[in-house]
Scaffold this motif. Structure first.
Motif, PDB file in Angstrom:
ATOM      1  N   CYS A   1       0.845  -1.200   0.000  1.00 38.51           N
ATOM      2  CA  CYS A   1       0.000   0.000   0.000  1.00 38.51           C
ATOM      3  C   CYS A   1       0.882   1.252   0.000  1.00 38.51           C
ATOM      4  O   CYS A   1       1.796   1.377   0.820  1.00 38.51           O
TER       5      CYS A   1
ATOM      6  N   CYS B   1       0.617   3.799   3.294  1.00 36.76           N
ATOM      7  CA  CYS B   1       1.256   3.480   4.569  1.00 36.76           C
ATOM      8  C   CYS B   1       2.586   2.748   4.365  1.00 36.76           C
ATOM      9  O   CYS B   1       3.177   2.265   5.324  1.00 36.76           O
TER      10      CYS B   1
ATOM     11  N   CYS C   1      -4.553   1.988   8.528  1.00 41.49           N
ATOM     12  CA  CYS C   1      -4.541   2.789   7.297  1.00 41.49           C
ATOM     13  C   CYS C   1      -5.887   2.588   6.603  1.00 41.49           C
ATOM     14  O   CYS C   1      -6.275   1.449   6.339  1.00 41.49           O
TER      15      CYS C   1
ATOM     16  N   CYS D   1      -5.927   0.603   3.057  1.00 45.46           N
ATOM     17  CA  CYS D   1      -5.743  -0.850   2.932  1.00 45.46           C
ATOM     18  C   CYS D   1      -6.350  -1.597   4.115  1.00 45.46           C
ATOM     19  O   CYS D   1      -6.120  -2.786   4.294  1.00 45.46           O
TER      20      CYS D   1
HETATM   21 ZN   LIG Z   1      -2.179   1.230   3.832  1.00 42.90          ZN
END
Ligand SMILES: [Zn+2]
Ligand SMILES: [Zn+2]
Length: 373
Positions: free
Chosen positions: A148, A151, A201, A204
């Motif tokens: 992701c 993050c 996050c 995700c």
């Molecule tokens: Zn993430």
């Protein structure tokens, strides 16, 4: 199965110091480390065996027990490790803290559990029969889990950090008691990471990875055959917690051809010719992978005979040379004759009676012999 003596496993003396035991284990763990011996079951077994021996000999109480009772001592029955991950967790102070092992775990001394390798993905491509004549590029699209961006794979919301796991206080392992032994096992809350995400996050959902649509261009080598698999290293799913990505495995399907068949680098073709052409010889045009080519059929060619057109097959996969085109001659007898043709053939047949070919003579001789007994 008889168990090897723990001192023997580590290659140390019975009176070895703790430092010596640790050093010996370091050496073995490096040698049999799964990252160094991927897919090697024997190395993995040795890695586990060394970890088990170290687990006992590094612990004063367990060592005293073992010295007194050996493997039959109370509590040693289930002391082995089934899972390599458990070994990393149980001896995190060695695997995570040591500069030697730091290299194996992305250089981070904070890593409790090795970043897990991403899954390998499978795909398939379809090629036309003659595509492997030259190297080609094929673009495929696939969905795969990637790190992701928001993050950077941590799973924690931007601006926040994962916090220490409350269950193991960041150790990644918890102690469970079995009889009067206490066993270390991977922390169930954080799965050995030592930290948990409190503020996930949103992009995700805290997993650190997201599904993405990707277009990937594959290089297909010349000479590739039906059913082969191309391995594209690193194009699988992203790893977790800094683990390496998996591979992309792409199976090749090649469509059949209405005229050609293939065996390795060679191409087969059945070529029907008239019996007069077979008898008299002819120059014919035949299809090849690279267009029409002339093939000379010499007079007296028999049905079933195979003519070789050198170098007209597929490139060899090793890059050296090409296969051949093999042309099997099929002699056709006309099923219908015009009056004129029939007349000519009858005349020919009369001359044939008088000039028997050597092969037919040999056949007739054997035929007569068969019934003369
Ligand atoms: Zn993430
Ligand atoms: Zn934990």
């Amino acid at each position: 199965m008889a168990k090897r003596d723990y001192y023997e496993v580590l290659g140390v003396a019975k009176n070895a110091s703790k430092a010596e035991i640790k050093k010996a284990y370091h050496k073995l763990a490096l040698k049999y480390h799964p990252d160094r011996n991927p897919g090697d079951a024997e190395a993995e077994a040795s890695f586990k065996e060394a970890a088990e021996a170290f687990g006992v000999l590094n612990d004063d109480d367990k060592r005293a027990q073992y010295d007194q009772f050996g493997h039959s001592g109370p509590g040693f029955g289930g002391a082995g490790f089934n899972n390599v991950e458990d070994i990393f967790s149980a001896f995190s102070e060695i695997f995570g803290g040591s500069s030697v092992f730091g290299d194996f775990f992305g250089g981070s001394t904070r890593t409790r559990t090795r970043g897990r390798r991403g899954a390998s993905l499978r795909c398939a491509i379809e090629l036309e029969f003659s595509d492997p004549v030259e190297p080609a590029e094929k673009t495929i699209s696939l969905r795969r889990a990637e790190t992701c961006d928001d993050c950077s794979g941590s799973g924690a919301k931007a601006g926040t950090k994962p916090s220490q796991c409350p269950q193991c206080q960041g150790a990644g392992v918890v102690m469970t008691s079995a009889g009067f032994f206490s066993m270390r096992s991977t922390c169930p809350r954080c799965h050995g990471r030592g930290e948990v995400i409190t503020d996930p996050c949103p992009s995700c959902q805290g997993t650190g990875r997201k599904l993405k649509e990707r277009e990937i261009t594959l290089k297909v080598p010349a000479g590739i055959e039906d059913g082969m698999t191309l391995r594209i290293a690193g194009e699988g799913e992203s790893g977790e917690q800094g683990g390496p990505p998996g591979d992309l495995l792409c199976e090749v399907h090649i469509r059949p051809h209405p005229l050609f068949k293939r065996a390795g680098a060679d191409v087969y073709l059945e070529l029907p010719i008239g019996f007069a052409q077979a008898a008299l010889g002819a120059k014919l045009e035949v299809p090849t992978l690279r267009g029409r080519k002339e093939l000379k059929v010499s007079g007296g060619t028999q049905g079933g005979q195979v003519l070789r057109m050198k170098g007209e097959g597929f490139p060899k996969l090793d890059g050296y040379g090409r296969g051949d085109q093999l042309v099997e001659v099929v002699v056709e007898v006309p099923s219908k004759l015009t009056k004129e043709q029939e007349k000519l053939l009858r005349e020919y047949a009369e001359t044939e009676e008088q000039n028997i070919t050597p092969e037919r003579k040999s056949f007739m001789d054997k035929f007569k012999k068969l019934f003369s007994k």
